[in-house]
Design an enzyme around this catalytic site. Structure first.
Site, PDB file in Angstrom:
ATOM      1  N   HIS A   1      30.707   1.404   3.885  1.00 32.12           N
ATOM      2  CA  HIS A   1      30.201   0.040   3.726  1.00 32.12           C
ATOM      3  C   HIS A   1      30.802  -0.921   4.749  1.00 32.12           C
ATOM      4  O   HIS A   1      30.147  -1.876   5.173  1.00 32.12           O
ATOM      5  CB  HIS A   1      30.520  -0.451   2.308  1.00 32.12           C
ATOM      6  CG  HIS A   1      29.918  -1.782   1.978  1.00 32.12           C
ATOM      7  ND1 HIS A   1      28.553  -1.982   1.890  1.00 32.12           N
ATOM      8  CD2 HIS A   1      30.498  -2.988   1.724  1.00 32.12           C
ATOM      9  CE1 HIS A   1      28.320  -3.253   1.585  1.00 32.12           C
ATOM     10  NE2 HIS A   1      29.470  -3.888   1.488  1.00 32.12           N
ATOM     11  N   SER A   8      26.645  -7.326   3.931  1.00 34.49           N
ATOM     12  CA  SER A   8      26.859  -7.265   2.485  1.00 34.49           C
ATOM     13  C   SER A   8      26.306  -8.527   1.805  1.00 34.49           C
ATOM     14  O   SER A   8      25.120  -8.831   1.959  1.00 34.49           O
ATOM     15  CB  SER A   8      28.349  -7.060   2.190  1.00 34.49           C
ATOM     16  OG  SER A   8      28.540  -6.599   0.879  1.00 34.49           O
ATOM     17  N   ASP A  48      27.859   4.886   2.707  1.00 38.60           N
ATOM     18  CA  ASP A  48      28.161   3.647   1.978  1.00 38.60           C
ATOM     19  C   ASP A  48      28.253   3.934   0.478  1.00 38.60           C
ATOM     20  O   ASP A  48      27.291   4.406  -0.129  1.00 38.60           O
ATOM     21  CB  ASP A  48      27.063   2.609   2.247  1.00 38.60           C
ATOM     22  CG  ASP A  48      27.445   1.207   1.790  1.00 38.60           C
ATOM     23  OD1 ASP A  48      28.243   1.085   0.841  1.00 38.60           O
ATOM     24  OD2 ASP A  48      26.939   0.239   2.373  1.00 38.60           O
TER      25      ASP A  48
END
Length: 337
Positions: free
Chosen positions: A306, A148, A278
């Protein structure tokens, strides 16, 4: 029954009752303390030791296991509002003889938080480089992993400090434009239009908002008790002002597409792992990276959101190990040619 035997049972029962009552009280009254104990226990169980490193007056907090050896060390960079312990689920499935380092990102957990610091993606990459030099991790090229926000930083790091790393794993990284808006991006746009941008879905302040965030980040539906949700919120609330400042910094024009702007400069062998479902960062970003980075190895995980590290830890660990083994075999073949 003999009186002494009866007394023994009473004493034994009382001795057992004390830790049980303490656990119940912690769960009901101080769930955040229970969460901290949970991470402390798993660090110990997995052999991860916590240390601090200083660069001038700046302090980094990190955990590590093992020592540098013939295989590359692995440095792991966590995502937005997380901390070094988020990697424990993957550490569990990695060999104990690997040298692992998990660092708290700038401003997070035990690493220095300063209002004067540069929290842009490039600013964070510079801080991580300072950390790497502090612990002399770059004596030999290492494998860099980021997820991320940490994936955005890892990609920029690979572009800016190519001599430091031998290979790169990006797990659903931020910093890329996508052809399809994710659910999270749509929510942000709606909040911006209604001038309620302070209610960022990734910065919960109630147990209900925490539950919504977990649903947003994960395809797998975890059943989390209300007390644990409260504990997760209690741990985060003191840091929410910082998280808001950081979030606005990394979605600013300077950082929003940092990985995209730097991906053509990434020369290290790169692995991209992304969850098909995601809802925070659309999976189309994987194709963007694969088309720009030579010989990029792309893996799309089905039925995964995610939070790849939490949802599919064993699979993720195995993919990283297989990638490193592939690179090792290729290197050996070159030497023998």
């Amino acid at each position: 029954m003999d009186l002494d035997v009866l007394n023994m049972f009473v004493i034994a029962g009382g001795t057992l009752a004390i830790p049980i009552l303490a656990f119940v009280a912690s769960f009901l009254l101080w769930p955040s303390a229970l969460i901290r104990i949970y991470y402390w226990y798993w660090r110990r169980a997995l052999g991860m030791q916590v240390r601090y490193a200083s660069y001038d007056d700046y302090q980094f907090c990190y955990s590590y296991r093992g020592r540098p050896g013939y295989r590359p060390s692995i440095l792991m960079l966590h995502g937005f509002s997380a901390h070094k312990d988020m990697w424990l689920s993957i550490v569990k499935f990695l060999p104990k003889n690997l040298h692992l380092v998990c660092v708290d990102m700038p401003g997070h957990e035990g690493t220095t938080r300063s209002a004067l610091d540069d929290y842009s993606i490039s600013g964070q990459a510079k801080r991580i480089h300072q950390f790497v030099e502090c612990i002399k991790l770059n004596r030999r090229p290492f494998h860099l992993v980021g997820t991320s926000m940490g994936g955005n930083v890892a990609g920029v790091y690979a572009a800016e400090y190519p001599e430091d790393i031998c290979s790169l794993t990006l797990i659903c990284p931020a910093g890329l434009p996508s052809t399809t808006d994710s659910k999270f991006i749509k929510q942000l746009r709606e909040l911006q239009e209604s001038e309620r941008i302070d209610r960022i879905p990734l910065i919960p302040s109630t147990p209900e908002e925490m539950a919504d965030m977990l649903k947003l980040c994960s395809y797998v539906r975890f059943k989390v008790p209300q007390q644990i949700l409260q504990g997760l919120v209690d741990v985060r609330i003191p840091h929410n002002d910082f998280y808001r400042k950081l979030f606005l910094e990394i979605v600013d024009e300077k950082s929003r597409h940092s990985l995209h702007e730097n991906m053509s400069k990434i020369k290290a062998p790169t692995q991209v792992i992304w969850g098909r479902q995601d809802q925070v960062l659309d999976v189309s970003g994987a194709s963007v990276l694969a088309s720009a980075i030579p010989d990029c190895h792309m893996y799309i995980l089905e039925n995964c959101g995610h939070s790849v590290v939490v949802e599919r830890p064993r699979k993720t660990a195995n993919l990283i190990l297989e990638f490193l083994q592939l690179l090792h075999s290729m290197e050996n073949n070159k030497k023998q040619a």
